[in-house]
Structures are given as C-alpha cells and as structure tokens.
Scaffold this motif. Structure first.
Motif, short mmCIF file in Angstrom:
data_model
loop_
_atom_site.label_atom_id
_atom_site.label_comp_id
_atom_site.label_asym_id
_atom_site.label_seq_id
_atom_site.Cartn_x
_atom_site.Cartn_y
_atom_site.Cartn_z
N ASP A 214 -34.33 -89.72 -11.68
CA ASP A 214 -33.45 -90.19 -12.76
C ASP A 214 -32.61 -89.05 -13.32
OD1 ASP A 214 -34.44 -92.77 -12.49
OD2 ASP A 214 -35.90 -92.56 -14.13
N ALA A 215 -33.22 -87.88 -13.47
CA ALA A 215 -32.52 -86.73 -14.06
C ALA A 215 -31.43 -86.18 -13.14
CB ALA A 215 -33.52 -85.62 -14.40
N TYR A 216 -31.60 -86.34 -11.83
CA TYR A 216 -30.65 -85.76 -10.88
C TYR A 216 -29.91 -86.82 -10.08
CZ TYR A 216 -32.78 -81.46 -12.30
OH TYR A 216 -33.23 -80.42 -13.06
N GLY A 217 -29.63 -87.95 -10.71
CA GLY A 217 -28.77 -88.97 -10.13
C GLY A 217 -29.24 -89.50 -8.78
N ASN A 218 -30.56 -89.67 -8.64
CA ASN A 218 -31.18 -90.19 -7.41
C ASN A 218 -30.96 -89.29 -6.19
OD1 ASN A 218 -32.20 -92.41 -8.78
ND2 ASN A 218 -30.31 -93.55 -8.47
N ASN A 219 -30.64 -88.02 -6.41
CA ASN A 219 -30.51 -87.06 -5.33
C ASN A 219 -31.93 -86.63 -4.92
OD1 ASN A 219 -30.35 -84.60 -3.86
ND2 ASN A 219 -28.35 -84.17 -4.75
N MET A 220 -32.42 -87.18 -3.81
CA MET A 220 -33.81 -86.98 -3.43
C MET A 220 -34.15 -85.52 -3.18
SD MET A 220 -36.04 -88.64 -0.34
CE MET A 220 -35.46 -87.47 0.89
N LYS A 221 -33.29 -84.80 -2.46
CA LYS A 221 -33.57 -83.40 -2.17
C LYS A 221 -33.66 -82.58 -3.45
CE LYS A 221 -32.07 -82.52 2.53
NZ LYS A 221 -31.14 -81.78 3.39
N ARG A 222 -32.71 -82.77 -4.33
CA ARG A 222 -32.72 -82.01 -5.60
C ARG A 222 -33.94 -82.37 -6.43
NH1 ARG A 222 -29.00 -79.79 -9.50
NH2 ARG A 222 -30.40 -78.60 -10.83
N ALA A 223 -34.27 -83.66 -6.50
CA ALA A 223 -35.45 -84.09 -7.25
C ALA A 223 -36.72 -83.48 -6.66
CB ALA A 223 -35.54 -85.62 -7.26
N ALA A 224 -36.80 -83.41 -5.33
CA ALA A 224 -37.97 -82.83 -4.67
C ALA A 224 -38.12 -81.35 -4.99
CB ALA A 224 -37.87 -83.04 -3.15
N VAL A 225 -37.03 -80.62 -4.95
CA VAL A 225 -37.07 -79.19 -5.26
C VAL A 225 -37.47 -78.97 -6.72
CG1 VAL A 225 -35.63 -77.12 -5.53
CG2 VAL A 225 -35.46 -78.51 -3.45
N GLU A 226 -36.89 -79.74 -7.60
CA GLU A 226 -37.22 -79.59 -9.03
C GLU A 226 -38.68 -79.96 -9.31
OE1 GLU A 226 -35.34 -78.01 -11.20
OE2 GLU A 226 -33.77 -77.81 -9.67
N LEU A 227 -39.18 -81.01 -8.64
CA LEU A 227 -40.59 -81.37 -8.79
C LEU A 227 -41.48 -80.25 -8.28
CD1 LEU A 227 -42.97 -83.29 -9.38
CD2 LEU A 227 -42.62 -84.22 -7.07
N ALA A 228 -41.18 -79.71 -7.11
CA ALA A 228 -42.00 -78.64 -6.54
C ALA A 228 -42.02 -77.42 -7.45
CB ALA A 228 -41.48 -78.27 -5.15
N LYS A 229 -40.88 -77.07 -8.04
CA LYS A 229 -40.83 -75.93 -8.97
C LYS A 229 -41.72 -76.18 -10.18
CE LYS A 229 -36.47 -75.14 -9.89
NZ LYS A 229 -35.05 -74.80 -9.98
N GLU A 230 -41.58 -77.37 -10.77
CA GLU A 230 -42.39 -77.69 -11.95
C GLU A 230 -43.87 -77.77 -11.59
OE1 GLU A 230 -42.85 -81.05 -15.48
OE2 GLU A 230 -41.12 -81.14 -14.14
N TRP A 231 -44.17 -78.37 -10.46
CA TRP A 231 -45.56 -78.54 -10.00
C TRP A 231 -46.23 -77.18 -9.86
CZ3 TRP A 231 -46.54 -81.81 -4.96
CH2 TRP A 231 -47.91 -82.01 -4.76
N ARG A 232 -45.50 -76.22 -9.32
CA ARG A 232 -46.07 -74.90 -9.09
C ARG A 232 -46.24 -74.09 -10.36
NH1 ARG A 232 -42.71 -70.65 -6.22
NH2 ARG A 232 -43.71 -69.03 -7.33
N THR A 233 -45.37 -74.29 -11.35
CA THR A 233 -45.38 -73.43 -12.54
C THR A 233 -46.04 -74.05 -13.77
OG1 THR A 233 -43.16 -74.17 -13.15
CG2 THR A 233 -43.33 -72.17 -11.80
N ASP A 234 -46.13 -75.36 -13.84
CA ASP A 234 -46.72 -76.03 -14.99
C ASP A 234 -48.25 -75.95 -14.92
OD1 ASP A 234 -47.92 -78.80 -16.12
OD2 ASP A 234 -46.12 -78.27 -17.25
N ARG A 235 -48.88 -75.56 -16.03
CA ARG A 235 -50.34 -75.39 -16.05
C ARG A 235 -51.10 -76.64 -15.63
NH1 ARG A 235 -51.31 -71.32 -20.73
NH2 ARG A 235 -52.07 -69.67 -19.38
N MET A 236 -50.75 -77.78 -16.20
CA MET A 236 -51.45 -79.01 -15.88
C MET A 236 -51.15 -79.47 -14.45
SD MET A 236 -51.14 -82.97 -17.01
CE MET A 236 -49.69 -83.05 -16.03
#
Length: 180
Positions: free
Chosen positions: A71-93
């Motif tokens: 939703d945040a990246y206009g349904n751009n799957m690649k961009r959403a995947a990269v942003e998820l991976a970055k958050e997944w790796r750095t977010d404590r929870m």
C-alpha cells in the motif's frame, strides 16, 4: 512448547503463467498437528500471490507487514519486498520472527527472508521450507525435460515429489495462479 515445523512452497513462472503452491502439513515436534493448512494468500485482487513457510503466526505478521508495504509503495512488489526485508532485519520484534515468504506477480518471483535477503531466483523457480530443495530440483527438471507442462502442472508435480521425500510435507496441495 515446540515450534511448528516448516513446509514446502514452490513457485514457477512458465508458459505465460506464474503459479505458487504449497502443501498443507503443519507439524509439532514429530507429530502432525494439522494436515490442511492454507499457506498461500492472494493479495491485490490476485495480482500478487504469496506463500509462506515457518511459524504460522510469524508468517501472518509478515504478510500483514508486506501488505502495508504494498500500500505504501503503490503496489510495487519489488520495492515492497525490499522495504519489508529491511524492516524485518532491523526491527526488534520482527527480527525474532521465524518464517520466509515467496511473493510473485506477473513479472517476478521473489524470496524474502528475515536476514534481509530479497532473492530473485534463477530459472523463475523459487522454493522455501523443509522440502524446498526436493521441490526445486523437481521443478528444474520438469522445466528442462517436460517444457510442454503448464506452470501449474510443474508446481503440483514438484510438490508431490517433495511430499514423497520430506516428512514435513504432505500431499494436501493448494495452488494459486497470479492474475495476469
């Protein structure tokens, strides 16, 4: 309490189709906890299909986060995947979550992991989970030696082969095609 063991998810792009399939088995230790779990989800009206392996609760958390990124990246799957991976790796929870995802749209298939990886696999075949190497080997062979098969047939047969070998994979297969 022991964790649920993994599964097998495989995605194939072939002959103008992109298909993801998964088995339905969830195990607790050396016991089958459930044999009909649906590990495939359609997003964006079926234009993106995901499959997950690992802890079910963790996978649902990641799925929700992935939808937020779409939703945040206009349904751009690649961009959403990269942003998820970055958050997944750095977010404590999120960094404690134990799951992996395969995501696909009409153009791409990606594997997303908690170590920050976003992998676009070779030969347009992706697999995750305990039976992933069996399914991947089968899909590669089918793509090379049986190119007359559809992507759906390749996914189904790859999962059946994995289920014959991997104790954490069963023959209760769910398959979804990406809407073109």
């Amino acid at each position: 309490m022991e964790k649920l063991k993994s599964t097998t998810v495989v995605a194939v792009k072939h002959g103008g189709q992109v298909v993801i399939g998964a088995d339905g088995q969830a195990t607790l230790g050396n016991t089958i906890a459930k044999s009909s779990v649906n590990k495939i989800r359609k997003l964006q009206g079926g234009k993106i299909v995901t499959g997950f392996a690992g802890s079910t609760a963790d996978a649902f958390t990641l799925l929700e986060k992935f939808e937020e990124k779409l939703d945040a990246y206009g349904n751009n799957m690649k961009r959403a995947a990269v942003e998820l991976a970055k958050e997944w790796r750095t977010d404590r929870m999120l960094s404690k979550l134990e799951a992996m995802m395969v995501v696909a749209d009409a153009e791409d298939i990606l594997i997303i992991s908690g170590t920050g990886d976003v992998i676009e696999p070779d030969l347009a075949i992706a697999s995750i989970g305990s039976g992933s190497m069996y399914a991947q080997a089968a899909a590669r062979a089918l793509k090379k030696y049986a190119p007359h098969l559809t992507a759906e047939e390749m996914v189904r047969e790859s999962l059946n082969i994995a289920a014959d070998i991997c104790i954490y994979t069963n023959h209760n297969i769910i398959i979804e095609k990406v809407a073109m």
